[in-house]
Write an enzyme that holds these catalytic residues in place. Structure first.
Site, mmCIF file in Angstrom:
data_model
loop_
_atom_site.group_PDB
_atom_site.id
_atom_site.type_symbol
_atom_site.label_atom_id
_atom_site.label_comp_id
_atom_site.label_asym_id
_atom_site.label_seq_id
_atom_site.Cartn_x
_atom_site.Cartn_y
_atom_site.Cartn_z
ATOM 1 N N SER A 43 -26.054 43.254 -45.508
ATOM 2 C CA SER A 43 -27.367 42.620 -45.408
ATOM 3 C C SER A 43 -28.286 43.385 -44.464
ATOM 4 O O SER A 43 -29.499 43.426 -44.675
ATOM 5 C CB SER A 43 -27.242 41.157 -44.981
ATOM 6 O OG SER A 43 -26.619 41.050 -43.719
ATOM 7 N N GLU A 44 -27.733 44.030 -43.422
ATOM 8 C CA GLU A 44 -28.569 44.837 -42.523
ATOM 9 C C GLU A 44 -27.792 46.051 -42.016
ATOM 10 O O GLU A 44 -26.589 45.980 -41.756
ATOM 11 C CB GLU A 44 -29.036 44.046 -41.292
ATOM 12 C CG GLU A 44 -29.733 42.744 -41.584
ATOM 13 C CD GLU A 44 -31.121 42.910 -42.151
ATOM 14 O OE1 GLU A 44 -31.665 44.047 -42.080
ATOM 15 O OE2 GLU A 44 -31.660 41.922 -42.653
ATOM 16 N N THR A 45 -28.515 47.141 -41.871
ATOM 17 C CA THR A 45 -28.047 48.311 -41.136
ATOM 18 C C THR A 45 -29.025 48.535 -39.986
ATOM 19 O O THR A 45 -30.236 48.574 -40.193
ATOM 20 C CB THR A 45 -27.990 49.555 -42.037
ATOM 21 O OG1 THR A 45 -27.017 49.344 -43.068
ATOM 22 C CG2 THR A 45 -27.609 50.794 -41.244
#
Length: 262
Positions: A43-45
């Protein structure tokens, strides 16, 4: 370039919300950061670059786009700096698209100081769309960048069936679905978060959504310190406290993977 994958808002591996954390030696083109985030497909980096002692630039990318604010990836980034990169300071500052964010290492985890997200009325068009998504909603409103639906109880949140096409068409970053927690649980409120327009159908634990959930439930429950539980498949717990125009988000994190981008 080394990376770590950290499960945020969880004290155990394979719970909470996983984020990839990369510490850059030099600036990386935006297109490369986006391609790497798509490759991780989390969902996030989070991308960090040191600006000074205990001071870092911080950017967040979903698999499809850059976002202005992310709680779990900030928690993951702070955890990785302390646990993997050996930073000794107990307080860290991050320069972000949402202004300067603070992270503090405390006895039971990490506390983040984030901007409080305002709660406001929906437009008539938004109200109709939200009530179409969830018949029998207790309330609907705008919650910062997101839209919010309050349902009757915890079971209704757990059993909510999202229409991702309709949610992606909403004029918002995403949709928060929430309710008061059951009396026998250790939380004050529960939630789920959907962001299909940003490439995230359902987010496991959404720290930034709690910047709006905190004032929403504070107004209803008369509390300034609360615990929220996100009812995703992985699940997670977020502590919230309102101090002025800030929300303190608290939680734990654990590193589960390490690697190198070639």
């Amino acid at each position: 370039m080394k990376y770590f994958i950290v499960d945020a808002f969880s004290a155990a591996r394979f719970g909470g919300n996983p984020a990839a954390v990369c510490l850059l030696d030099a600036a990386l083109p935006d297109v490369d950061m986006q391609l790497i985030a798509a490759e991780f497909n989390l969902s996030e980096t989070a991308y960090l670059q040191q600006l000074g002692e205990g001071y870092y630039s911080l950017r967040w990318f979903t698999p499809t786009t850059e976002v202005k604010l992310c709680g779990h990836a900030t928690l993951a980034a702070a955890h990785a700096l302390w646990a993997q990169w050996g930073i000794k300071l107990d307080s860290l500052r991050f320069a972000t698209r949402s202004g300067e964010l603070l992270a503090n290492r405390v006895a039971n985890g990490i506390t983040l100081a984030f901007p409080l997200a305002p709660i406001s009325s929906c437009s008539d068009q938004e109200r109709v769309a939200l009530r179409h998504l969830a018949g029998g909603a207790n309330a609907v409103c705008r919650a910062g960048e997101d839209l919010l639906i309050e349902l009757q109880d915890e079971a209704a949140v757990q059993n909510f069936i999202p229409n991702f096409t309709a949610i992606a068409a909403l004029p918002a970053r995403g949709l928060i679905v929430t309710a008061a927690a059951n009396a026998e649980t250790d939380a004050n409120f529960v939630s789920r978060f959907f962001g299909p327009a940003a490439g995230i159908d359902e987010d496991p634990v959404t720290g930034s959504a709690h910047c709006a959930l905190a004032p929403y439930w504070s107004n209803k429950l008369g509390l300034i310190e609360m615990h929220g539980r996100q009812l995703s498949a992985r699940g997670g717990k977020v502590g919230v406290a309102i101090i002025g125009d800030k929300v303190l988000l608290s939680g734990q994190a654990v590193t589960v993977m390490a690697g190198e981008i070639l």
